[in-house]
Design a protein around this motif. Structure first.
Motif, PDB file in Angstrom:
ATOM      1  N   GLY A  41      74.101 -47.658 -11.356  1.00 48.59           N
ATOM      2  CA  GLY A  41      75.357 -47.194 -10.779  1.00 48.59           C
ATOM      3  C   GLY A  41      75.910 -48.101  -9.700  1.00 48.59           C
ATOM      4  N   GLU A  42      75.733 -49.397  -9.835  1.00 49.19           N
ATOM      5  CA  GLU A  42      76.368 -50.319  -8.894  1.00 49.19           C
ATOM      6  C   GLU A  42      77.731 -50.714  -9.456  1.00 49.19           C
ATOM      7  N   HIS A  43      78.533 -51.407  -8.647  1.00 48.04           N
ATOM      8  CA  HIS A  43      79.803 -51.892  -9.167  1.00 48.04           C
ATOM      9  C   HIS A  43      79.534 -52.732 -10.404  1.00 48.04           C
ATOM     10  N   PRO A  44      80.289 -52.705 -11.456  1.00 45.29           N
ATOM     11  CA  PRO A  44      81.481 -51.892 -11.663  1.00 45.29           C
ATOM     12  C   PRO A  44      81.185 -50.518 -12.244  1.00 45.29           C
ATOM     13  N   PHE A  45      79.940 -50.096 -12.261  1.00 47.77           N
ATOM     14  CA  PHE A  45      79.611 -48.810 -12.877  1.00 47.77           C
ATOM     15  C   PHE A  45      79.390 -47.716 -11.843  1.00 47.77           C
ATOM     16  N   ASP A  46      79.964 -47.862 -10.655  1.00 50.50           N
ATOM     17  CA  ASP A  46      79.772 -46.814  -9.651  1.00 50.50           C
ATOM     18  C   ASP A  46      80.842 -45.731  -9.783  1.00 50.50           C
TER      19      ASP A  46
ATOM     20  N   LYS B 276      69.565 -32.016   4.976  1.00 48.95           N
ATOM     21  CA  LYS B 276      68.273 -32.264   4.323  1.00 48.95           C
ATOM     22  C   LYS B 276      68.437 -32.509   2.824  1.00 48.95           C
ATOM     23  N   HIS B 277      69.390 -31.792   2.193  1.00 52.40           N
ATOM     24  CA  HIS B 277      69.592 -32.010   0.762  1.00 52.40           C
ATOM     25  C   HIS B 277      69.945 -33.460   0.485  1.00 52.40           C
ATOM     26  N   LEU B 278      70.879 -33.974   1.307  1.00 52.38           N
ATOM     27  CA  LEU B 278      71.305 -35.353   1.094  1.00 52.38           C
ATOM     28  C   LEU B 278      70.160 -36.315   1.381  1.00 52.38           C
ATOM     29  N   GLY B 279      69.327 -35.958   2.364  1.00 56.22           N
ATOM     30  CA  GLY B 279      68.151 -36.772   2.641  1.00 56.22           C
ATOM     31  C   GLY B 279      67.277 -36.913   1.409  1.00 56.22           C
ATOM     32  N   PHE B 280      67.059 -35.792   0.721  1.00 58.10           N
ATOM     33  CA  PHE B 280      66.264 -35.841  -0.502  1.00 58.10           C
ATOM     34  C   PHE B 280      66.934 -36.726  -1.551  1.00 58.10           C
ATOM     35  N   LEU B 281      68.274 -36.643  -1.624  1.00 57.60           N
ATOM     36  CA  LEU B 281      68.955 -37.450  -2.636  1.00 57.60           C
ATOM     37  C   LEU B 281      68.855 -38.934  -2.308  1.00 57.60           C
ATOM     38  N   VAL B 282      68.871 -39.275  -1.007  1.00 60.38           N
ATOM     39  CA  VAL B 282      68.726 -40.689  -0.646  1.00 60.38           C
ATOM     40  C   VAL B 282      67.328 -41.171  -1.012  1.00 60.38           C
ATOM     41  N   ILE B 283      66.321 -40.325  -0.739  1.00 58.65           N
ATOM     42  CA  ILE B 283      64.950 -40.687  -1.137  1.00 58.65           C
ATOM     43  C   ILE B 283      64.889 -40.866  -2.651  1.00 58.65           C
ATOM     44  N   ASN B 284      65.571 -39.943  -3.358  1.00 61.52           N
ATOM     45  CA  ASN B 284      65.581 -40.032  -4.815  1.00 61.52           C
ATOM     46  C   ASN B 284      66.205 -41.348  -5.278  1.00 61.52           C
ATOM     47  N   HIS B 285      67.208 -41.813  -4.534  1.00 58.49           N
ATOM     48  CA  HIS B 285      67.854 -43.071  -4.924  1.00 58.49           C
ATOM     49  C   HIS B 285      66.865 -44.239  -4.840  1.00 58.49           C
ATOM     50  N   ALA B 286      66.005 -44.204  -3.810  1.00 60.38           N
ATOM     51  CA  ALA B 286      65.004 -45.269  -3.693  1.00 60.38           C
ATOM     52  C   ALA B 286      64.104 -45.274  -4.931  1.00 60.38           C
ATOM     53  N   PHE B 287      63.676 -44.073  -5.368  1.00 54.93           N
ATOM     54  CA  PHE B 287      62.856 -43.998  -6.580  1.00 54.93           C
ATOM     55  C   PHE B 287      63.630 -44.497  -7.794  1.00 54.93           C
ATOM     56  N   HIS B 288      64.907 -44.155  -7.824  1.00 52.63           N
ATOM     57  CA  HIS B 288      65.741 -44.508  -8.964  1.00 52.63           C
ATOM     58  C   HIS B 288      65.810 -46.030  -9.122  1.00 52.63           C
ATOM     59  N   ILE B 289      66.016 -46.723  -7.998  1.00 49.00           N
ATOM     60  CA  ILE B 289      66.047 -48.188  -8.045  1.00 49.00           C
ATOM     61  C   ILE B 289      64.729 -48.707  -8.619  1.00 49.00           C
ATOM     62  N   TYR B 290      63.608 -48.157  -8.114  1.00 47.77           N
ATOM     63  CA  TYR B 290      62.307 -48.612  -8.574  1.00 47.77           C
ATOM     64  C   TYR B 290      62.159 -48.407 -10.080  1.00 47.77           C
ATOM     65  N   ILE B 291      62.550 -47.194 -10.560  1.00 44.05           N
ATOM     66  CA  ILE B 291      62.332 -46.864 -11.972  1.00 44.05           C
ATOM     67  C   ILE B 291      63.066 -47.850 -12.872  1.00 44.05           C
ATOM     68  N   GLU B 292      64.367 -48.025 -12.610  1.00 39.20           N
ATOM     69  CA  GLU B 292      65.154 -48.863 -13.517  1.00 39.20           C
ATOM     70  C   GLU B 292      64.612 -50.288 -13.551  1.00 39.20           C
ATOM     71  N   ILE B 293      64.286 -50.831 -12.380  1.00 40.85           N
ATOM     72  CA  ILE B 293      63.901 -52.235 -12.350  1.00 40.85           C
ATOM     73  C   ILE B 293      62.465 -52.413 -12.823  1.00 40.85           C
TER      74      ILE B 293
END
Ligand code: SF4
Lengths: 296, 170
Positions: A190-195, A214-231
């Motif tokens: 989901g980086e540019h141009p797919f954001d 706190k909900h958004l905090g969890f989503l930010v943590i989830n984003h870190a995992f997401h980067i790891y998974i894809e790469i």
């Protein structure tokens, strides 16, 4: 043996989170330098996450709304456990590549479920965009997975990594699939141009629009995992995994660095353009690659 | 290890909060034009951990950039009440302080502080990016010392603020 498994089950998510977080940090600095800025302090993402977790007030729109980020995070952690890294293989049996393709979706679905309950129109548009985009990049993704599986005659991710030992990377044997794999991983990030999903100027961060604290905090943590998974998945499938953690990190960083540079130069697609793009060039190239594998 | 006392926990929380401030800038008036240079490469406010955000739920600072119409006030109050504690308000320019050049206008409110609690004002018509960044630094010090307690004041004096809001909004 069992102790080993338990130990690595705990260590792997921590490692994945650390890697994802470090990439988030580096990205801030690199994009700042490209824009000729000084940029935030390097540990800014840690401040952000801690600040979000320390918010005094949390507004919830219902049980599922609060469970959404938890489901997303749980799905991400489960996915991380399925990805072999640096010669460490947890839960790898035959067919785990297929299972992985299903589990990877849990994260997005969890978020869609939670955001849906907030009944915010921006969130609904964001969810529909997320699912449509997923439809777009899943088609070439499935085709390249099929070609990789046919090439190695196995659906075991660990075996695929093992078959690429001594420099016989899939990148060299199936270059077309590797290119498509890169585009797909990039689109899934989901980086540019797919954001399109989180486009702040159009849908006000889409599914996250009602999430705060706190909900958004969890989503930010989830984003870190997401980067790891894809790469990590890209590195395992096409760059031959790695035998030690450092080398794995270096490979992941190389991939992420190229992605960062792409992220800086592109504007944003419209959702229909993005799906059209994914179903056109990556799909055609992936099909050509599949035919090459079949003919060989 | 000793358990952290409540006091120490608060100090640590404030230290973290001041390093990551996300702002929602409600562009009511002309002052908003000074924000793009503050955000982008020239003055680069992200050096201090500040970032522009788009939804009230995610933001910590509400920037009221300029004169506030009665119609706009309604939205500002909605946005303010949607934000999550702890939240801070910065009045931007001389219009939110005392009405500025609109001091005798029938449709513009004079003092923002009577309707929502303002933690900090930036004087000037309009303030330069340097002044804006100084204001953010001051706000950080205030958070550090626990002085930026506008959201507590709003809760304590809710009747007063609601009464004032009712008077102009009807
Ligand atoms: S203080 Fe000056 S620049 Fe700011 S809104 Fe009022 S008139 Fe415009």
């Amino acid at each position: 043996m069992v102790i080993d498994k338990i130990f690595f089950t705990i260590i792997t998510p921590i490692f994945a989170f650390a890697v994802g977080l470090s990439f988030m940090m580096i990205k801030l600095k690199v994009s700042a330098r490209i824009e000729r800025r000084y940029g935030p302090p390097i540990i800014q993402p840690i401040y952000n996450i801690l600040k979000l977790l320390l918010k005094e007030e949390n507004i919830s729109h219902g049980v599922i709304f609060s469970l959404g980020p938890v489901i997303a995070l749980a799905g991400s952690i489960l996915t991380v456990l399925f990805i072999p890294y640096a010669g460490i293989k947890l839960f790898t049996g035959s067919g785990d590549l297929i299972a992985l393709m299903y589990i990877m979706v849990i994260g997005s679905l969890g978020m869609a479920l939670g955001a849906g309950e907030s009944a915010n129109p921006n969130a609904s548009i964001g969810i529909s965009r997320a699912l449509t985009l997923m439809l777009g990049y899943d088609l070439p993704f499935v085709i390249i997975i099929i070609s990789v599986v046919l090439y190695y005659h196995t659906t075991n991710l660990a075996d695929i990594v093992a078959a690429q030992a001594h420099g016989h990377w899939t990148l060299w044997s199936l270059p077309l699939s590797a290119i498509v794999g890169f585009v797909v991983a990039y689109g899934a990030l989901g980086e540019h141009p797919f954001d399109i999903i989180t486009a702040p100027h159009e849908v006000a961060t889409g599914p996250m629009v009602e999430y705060g604290g706190k909900h958004l905090g969890f989503l930010v943590i989830n984003h870190a995992f997401h980067i790891y998974i894809e790469i990590a998945l890209f590195v395992d499938l096409f760059l031959g995994g790695a035998t030690n953690v450092l080398w794995f990190y270096v490979k992941m960083f190389a991939v992420f660095f190229i992605m960062m540079l792409f992220d800086e130069v592109y504007p944003r697609f419209k959702i229909d353009d993005a799906v059209r793009f994914f179903w056109k060039w990556p799909t055609i190239v992936a099909l050509i690659s599949l035919i090459i594998v079949l003919v060989k | 290890m000793d358990r952290l006392t409540e006091e120490q926990a608060k100090t640590i929380a404030n230290m973290l909060r001041k390093r990551s401030l996300w702002m929602i800038h409600y562009c009511t008036g002309c002052g908003a034009i000074e924000l793009p240079p503050t955000m982008t490469s020239r003055y680069d406010m992200s050096r201090f951990g500040l970032a522009p955000f788009v939804t009230p739920r995610q933001s910590d600072i509400l920037l009221v950039t300029g004169y506030v119409n009665i119609k706009t006030l309604r939205r500002i109050i909605t946005v303010y009440e949607q934000m999550l504690d702890p939240k801070y308000v910065i009045g931007f320019g001389s219009c939110p302080i005392n009405g500025g050049v609109y001091w005798d206008s029938y449709s513009v409110i004079k003092r923002l502080d009577r309707y929502i609690p303002v933690d900090l004002y930036i004087a000037g018509c309009m303030p330069r990016p340097e002044a804006v960044i100084t204001a953010f630094r001051t706000l950080m010090d205030m958070i550090d010392q626990g002085k930026a307690d506008g959201y507590k004041r709003y809760k304590r004096n809710l009747a007063y603020y609601k009464e004032n809001q009712r008077k102009v909004l009807g």
